[in-house]
Design a protein around this motif. Structure first.
Motif, mmCIF file in Angstrom:
data_model
loop_
_atom_site.group_PDB
_atom_site.id
_atom_site.type_symbol
_atom_site.label_atom_id
_atom_site.label_comp_id
_atom_site.label_asym_id
_atom_site.label_seq_id
_atom_site.Cartn_x
_atom_site.Cartn_y
_atom_site.Cartn_z
ATOM 1 N N GLN A 266 0.870 -1.183 0.000
ATOM 2 C CA GLN A 266 0.000 0.000 0.000
ATOM 3 C C GLN A 266 0.899 1.222 0.000
ATOM 4 O O GLN A 266 1.878 1.295 0.756
ATOM 5 N N PHE A 267 0.571 2.220 -0.852
ATOM 6 C CA PHE A 267 1.420 3.399 -1.006
ATOM 7 C C PHE A 267 0.529 4.620 -1.147
ATOM 8 O O PHE A 267 -0.368 4.653 -2.003
ATOM 9 N N ASP A 268 0.740 5.647 -0.300
ATOM 10 C CA ASP A 268 -0.068 6.864 -0.340
ATOM 11 C C ASP A 268 0.748 8.108 -0.662
ATOM 12 O O ASP A 268 0.279 9.232 -0.489
ATOM 13 N N GLY A 269 1.973 7.930 -1.138
ATOM 14 C CA GLY A 269 2.829 9.058 -1.447
ATOM 15 C C GLY A 269 3.825 9.390 -0.354
ATOM 16 O O GLY A 269 4.869 9.983 -0.630
ATOM 17 N N LYS A 270 3.509 9.037 0.894
ATOM 18 C CA LYS A 270 4.406 9.303 2.014
ATOM 19 C C LYS A 270 4.862 8.026 2.712
ATOM 20 O O LYS A 270 5.997 7.967 3.190
ATOM 21 N N THR A 271 3.969 7.051 2.783
ATOM 22 C CA THR A 271 4.234 5.844 3.549
ATOM 23 C C THR A 271 3.973 4.619 2.701
ATOM 24 O O THR A 271 3.032 4.601 1.892
ATOM 25 N N ILE A 272 4.799 3.599 2.884
ATOM 26 C CA ILE A 272 4.612 2.303 2.226
ATOM 27 C C ILE A 272 4.344 1.269 3.302
ATOM 28 O O ILE A 272 5.102 1.144 4.268
ATOM 29 N N VAL A 273 3.250 0.518 3.145
ATOM 30 C CA VAL A 273 2.877 -0.553 4.072
ATOM 31 C C VAL A 273 2.852 -1.850 3.274
ATOM 32 O O VAL A 273 2.239 -1.914 2.200
ATOM 33 N N SER A 274 3.475 -2.884 3.787
ATOM 34 C CA SER A 274 3.600 -4.138 3.041
ATOM 35 C C SER A 274 3.370 -5.327 3.957
ATOM 36 O O SER A 274 3.606 -5.266 5.166
ATOM 37 N N GLY A 275 2.898 -6.430 3.349
ATOM 38 C CA GLY A 275 2.718 -7.691 4.049
ATOM 39 C C GLY A 275 3.516 -8.783 3.359
ATOM 40 O O GLY A 275 3.627 -8.808 2.121
ATOM 41 N N SER A 276 4.062 -9.703 4.142
ATOM 42 C CA SER A 276 5.039 -10.637 3.600
ATOM 43 C C SER A 276 4.803 -12.042 4.110
ATOM 44 O O SER A 276 4.029 -12.291 5.041
ATOM 45 N N ASP B 255 7.010 -13.514 5.684
ATOM 46 C CA ASP B 255 7.673 -13.612 6.984
ATOM 47 C C ASP B 255 6.714 -13.324 8.134
ATOM 48 O O ASP B 255 7.140 -13.132 9.272
ATOM 49 N N GLN B 256 5.393 -13.247 7.825
ATOM 50 C CA GLN B 256 4.311 -13.118 8.787
ATOM 51 C C GLN B 256 4.264 -11.742 9.451
ATOM 52 O O GLN B 256 3.639 -11.573 10.500
ATOM 53 N N THR B 257 4.891 -10.755 8.842
ATOM 54 C CA THR B 257 4.924 -9.416 9.429
ATOM 55 C C THR B 257 4.318 -8.389 8.471
ATOM 56 O O THR B 257 4.213 -8.612 7.265
ATOM 57 N N ILE B 258 3.962 -7.267 9.076
ATOM 58 C CA ILE B 258 3.552 -6.072 8.335
ATOM 59 C C ILE B 258 4.578 -5.001 8.655
ATOM 60 O O ILE B 258 4.859 -4.720 9.828
ATOM 61 N N ARG B 259 5.147 -4.409 7.625
ATOM 62 C CA ARG B 259 6.195 -3.413 7.838
ATOM 63 C C ARG B 259 5.791 -2.097 7.188
ATOM 64 O O ARG B 259 5.199 -2.075 6.109
ATOM 65 N N THR C 161 12.883 8.680 3.463
ATOM 66 C CA THR C 161 14.122 8.216 4.087
ATOM 67 C C THR C 161 14.387 6.736 3.856
ATOM 68 O O THR C 161 15.490 6.269 4.158
ATOM 69 N N GLN C 162 13.360 6.012 3.374
ATOM 70 C CA GLN C 162 13.448 4.565 3.165
ATOM 71 C C GLN C 162 13.649 3.798 4.469
ATOM 72 O O GLN C 162 13.981 2.616 4.450
ATOM 73 N N ALA C 163 13.425 4.452 5.587
ATOM 74 C CA ALA C 163 13.597 3.804 6.889
ATOM 75 C C ALA C 163 12.366 2.981 7.230
ATOM 76 O O ALA C 163 11.235 3.380 6.939
ATOM 77 N N GLU C 164 12.588 1.861 7.868
ATOM 78 C CA GLU C 164 11.481 1.041 8.359
ATOM 79 C C GLU C 164 11.068 1.588 9.716
ATOM 80 O O GLU C 164 11.819 1.532 10.695
ATOM 81 N N THR C 165 9.856 2.126 9.787
ATOM 82 C CA THR C 165 9.416 2.810 11.007
ATOM 83 C C THR C 165 8.677 1.900 11.978
ATOM 84 O O THR C 165 8.726 2.121 13.186
ATOM 85 N N THR C 166 7.978 0.886 11.485
ATOM 86 C CA THR C 166 7.178 0.033 12.361
ATOM 87 C C THR C 166 7.130 -1.382 11.793
ATOM 88 O O THR C 166 7.084 -1.565 10.563
ATOM 89 N N THR C 167 7.117 -2.361 12.678
ATOM 90 C CA THR C 167 6.918 -3.765 12.312
ATOM 91 C C THR C 167 5.791 -4.328 13.178
ATOM 92 O O THR C 167 5.874 -4.260 14.406
ATOM 93 N N LEU C 168 4.766 -4.845 12.535
ATOM 94 C CA LEU C 168 3.618 -5.411 13.238
ATOM 95 C C LEU C 168 3.672 -6.929 13.128
ATOM 96 O O LEU C 168 3.762 -7.477 12.023
ATOM 97 N N ARG C 169 3.586 -7.587 14.268
ATOM 98 C CA ARG C 169 3.640 -9.044 14.306
ATOM 99 C C ARG C 169 2.371 -9.568 14.980
ATOM 100 O O ARG C 169 1.869 -8.973 15.923
#
Length: 799
Positions: free
Chosen positions: A573-583, A585-589, A595-603
């Motif tokens: 999912q991409f809204d121009g500022k944030t990218i949210v992905s599911g994998s 590896d059973q996580t949502i990042r 900045t391309q930084a990973e800000t949150t990981t949901l398990r």
């Protein structure tokens, strides 16, 4: 002559007691003069205001001219306050009470009634919702201002809630048109009423003339008639007054036109005056509120019900449902569903049965026949039912993309061999169509014909013009620079101008590009591209190679690559500022776009996260662990937490029992058997299963997942066998149903369950998802609340 009624030139600061007493005695003497005999002459003098004998008015008027000494105004405010207090304490209690009454208007000012409406609304706009509601209880005027829709609209937007501006504008236009129609009907009714009164007046005059008798002429030339009651009435030829008197005498009990239609003036309708009278506001807010000429949308009503809806999300208060309606199971897909999308009125679904179906959200029934045209599973789709677009676009495991007309189901165009393998996902807007495939590529297609003078013309497209792009010699090319060669005048007479287009090697001539032509082909992923998302001129793609790439549609280049997942990525999912992905590896990042930084990981999921949708404060994810999870972000701590876990297996998917069936059959329907007696999952094999295993490389732990589901199914089988043994000697139908359930459970072990979530979507009110089952399931967070249901048509999911 006495001057007791004249004021002194220098009045004292405080009137003396003697002066007050003398004034009182004079007043008393005045009041005792009522016994004086009236002789036709009055000696009472006209009193000048402020100089009469009234002790109260005279004293007040004299005191109003008193100036405060400068020594008193120069005192400190605290000293003046203490001086005034002690001075007031010297007055009698009745005077202190009078002073309080005079000070009360100064201390209690109703700014709502004093200030202009704009300023009053501006002041109230700074209050929070609870304070506004408290203020609305003060008076009717305060209630009118405190519930002003403009204030509550700002409060609604301030909460970060989104509203459907297009639907709101449509609704207000409907209200305006309805008000104009009502006004026209009132005017027409009034005109007809006036015509009826005119006809009745004429008929009454005709009836009055029928009462007349032969006239008798008297000596003085006047004409007399004998009326019905035997009274003689003079009648002057040409005299309107006598005609009126004659008519009234002839029918003494008959009322006038106005009195007959409207017995009293209070009963006379006055639409013009009533239209300017403010209607009282109801105790409970409603969808509309009185406006200027037509009702307005009541934003206080929207705020109230949106708050209740958000509370339902926080408390996981929802009502499950399924599509199709349980009463019409024959309308369902015949195999599992891979793709869905819904709007306010419609839902489209694509299935392994190679069809696309359109559903009515309100009735939960299919609209027309299924759309058939694909030769493989329908893995992805998107639609736009607006009259300007009226389109459905679907992609399939047959490598084709089909464009349908939404309103009729007509097949408009087929993009044969759009990719070299299954089309796994697609997205489109008004200009472009983006598709991704198992062949590791992403393609961009134009949805409208492109002319050379269009700003979106792909001059650098290698697919259209070859590796070097379009020639810059074309006049519409952005890099075009005209050049003309001038010959030597000595070689020929005059100037010889040479056209550069007539010389040199022949090049591809840019021309109009028809709709749905492949413009750009993005290559860079090392595995299947499972999902794409568009925002402006950028495309975010998720691949089984564990990376997310950000592409620029104009330049055709990869701008950024996001790394963080440990296994293949299935959704993005991409809204121009944030990218949210599911994998897998059973996580949502969550990644920051800049900045391309990973800000949150949901398990929390225990299997592949197959589908995801995210807003600023809410994420809903679906997984192969057969659950849908709702994640909410705490507004204070900004931390994401899993708020709810939803399962399709807990939704009653069977229709109400048929009253004609036996009691045992009805009992069987409500047991544990009802949860496992689903449509069997088809065995793996063939190209049709490509959508379900499009991310097969994402599942190296498939054996563990299968073992987990096998244990669950074995437990269900044991329960079914026990139940069947108890009922085998009671009814033959029970044995047949139990056998069918065991067969379905055995088939389930091959792939690990019936409820793997393939695709989901949510908005402010609903979550709807599709799984390996043949039915679409959802959860309605309006929870059968009529107010929320009425207002939800104007709600959008938070941005």
């Amino acid at each position: 002559m006495s001057n007791c009624g004249q004021p002194s030139a220098y009045p004292p600061l405080i009137p003396s007691a003697s002066a007050s007493s003398s004034t009182a005695r004079g007043s008393l003497r005045k009041t005792q003069s009522f016994n004086k005999i009236d002789e036709g002459y009055s000696g009472e003098e006209v009193q000048t205001p402020g100089f009469g004998n009234d002790p109260q008015s005279g004293t007040r008027d004299r005191m109003s001219d008193i100036k405060i000494p400068s020594w008193m105004t120069s005192m400190d405010p605290g000293m003046r306050l203490e001086f005034a207090y002690k001075l007031i304490r010297t007055l009698p209690t009745s005077h202190i009470s009078s002073l309080v009454d005079r000070l009360e208007p100064i201390l209690h000012l109703d700014f709502i009634q004093i200030l202009p409406s704009e300023l009053s609304l501006q002041i109230l706009s700074y209050l929070p919702p609870k304070s506004l509601l408290d203020a609305s209880l003060t008076s009717r005027t305060w209630r009118k201002f405190a519930l002003e829709p403009r204030i509550w609209k700002d409060l609604y937007k301030g909460q970060g809630w989104a509203a459907d501006d297009e639907e709101i504008q449509k609704f207000e236009l409907e209200m305006q048109a309805r008000a104009e129609k009502d006004m026209r009907q009132q005017v027409e009714s009034k005109r007809k009423a006036e015509e009826n009164r005119e006809e009745e007046r004429k008929a009454k005059e005709a009836r009055t003339m029928s009462f007349a008798t032969p006239m008798d002429t008297s000596q003085d030339g006047d004409t007399y008639v004998i009326d019905q009651v035997g009274l003689e009435t003079p009648y002057q030829y040409g005299g309107q007054m006598n005609m009126d008197r004659r008519a009234s005498a002839a029918v003494p009990t008959m009322l006038s036109d106005d009195e007959e239609m409207y017995p009293t003036p209070k009963q006379r309708p006055s639409t013009m005056s009533q239209s300017f009278v403010d209607a009282p506001l109801p105790i409970e807010p409603t969808l509309t509120t009185p406006g200027y000429g037509s009702p307005r949308l009541n934003w206080a009503f929207l705020f109230k019900n949106r708050k209740r809806l958000e509370d339902n999300w926080a408390n996981n208060k929802c009502v499950p449902f399924q599509i199709p309606h349980p009463h019409y199971p024959h309308e369902a897909h015949t195999e599992c569903i891979y793709a869905i999308q819904y709007s306010a009125k419609w839902l489209c679904s694509g299935s392994r049965d190679k069809t696309v179906r359109i559903w009515n959200i309100k009735t939960r029934r299919a609209r027309g026949e299924p759309l058939q045209g694909h030769t493989g599973s329908v893995l992805c789709l998107q639609f736009d039912e607006s009259p300007e677009e009226d389109v459905i676009i679907s992609g399939s495991s047959d490598s084709c993309v089909i464009v349908w007309r939404f309103s009729t189901g007509e097949k408009l165009q087929v993009l044969q061999a759009a990719h070299g393998n299954s089309v796994l996902n697609l997205r489109f807007n008004k200009k472009w169509l983006v598709t991704c495939s198992k062949d590791h590529t992403i393609k961009v297609w134009n949805r409208r014909p492109l002319h050379t003078d269009s700003p979106d013309y792909p001059w650098d497209s290698k697919l259209v013009f070859g590796p070097n792009g379009a020639p810059t010699s074309h006049p519409d090319h952005p890099l075009y620079q005209p050049s003309w060669t001038i010959q030597d005048p000595a070689l020929s007479s005059g100037l010889g101008l040479l056209n550069p287009f007539s010389q040199g090697p022949k090049q591809v001539t840019p021309k109009t590009i028809p709709a749905y032509t492949a413009i750009t082909n993005f290559e860079g992923h090392a595995a299947a591209v499972n999902a794409v998302q568009m925002h402006g001129n950028e495309i975010a793609s998720a691949s089984g190679d564990r990376t997310i790439k950000l592409w620029n549609m104009k330049t055709g280049k990869c701008e950024k690559t996001f790394i963080g997942h440990q296994k293949g990525i299935a959704c993005v999912q991409f809204d121009g500022k944030t990218i949210v992905s599911g994998s897998s590896d059973q996580t949502i990042r969550i990644f920051d776009r800049h900045t391309q930084a990973e800000t949150t990981t949901l398990r929390g999921h225990t299997a592949l996260v197959r589908t995801i949708q995210a807003t600023q404060n809410r994420i809903v994810s679906g997984s192969y662990d057969e659950t849908v999870r709702v994640w909410l972000r705490n507004p204070d701590t900004r931390i994401w937490q899993c708020n709810a876990v939803l399962r399709q297996s807990r939704i009653g998917t069977h229709p109400p029992p048929d009253p004609n069936q036996s009691h045992l059959s009805s009992q069987m329907q409500h047991t544990t058997l009802g949860q496992v007696q689903m449509h069997p999952v088809h065995q793996v094999g063939g190209t049709g299963f490509a959508g379900a295993v499009a991310a097969s490389q994402l599942l190296p732990q498939a054996q563990q997942i299968q073992a987990h589901h096998q244990a669950q199914v074995q437990a269900q089988q044991a329960q079914l066998q026990q139940f069947a043994q108890m009922q085998q000697n009671q009814h033959p139908a029970v044995q047949q149903q139990a056998a069918g359930a065991l067969t379905a459970a055995t088939a389930t072990t091959a792939t690990g369950g019936n409820y793997r979530v393939f695709k989901l979507q949510f908005d402010a009110r609903w979550i709807i998802c599709c799984t390996q089952d043949t039915k679409i399931v959802g959860w309605d967070y309006a929870a059968d609340d009529e107010g929320i249901i009425e207002a939800s048509r104007f709600f959008l999911a938070d941005p």
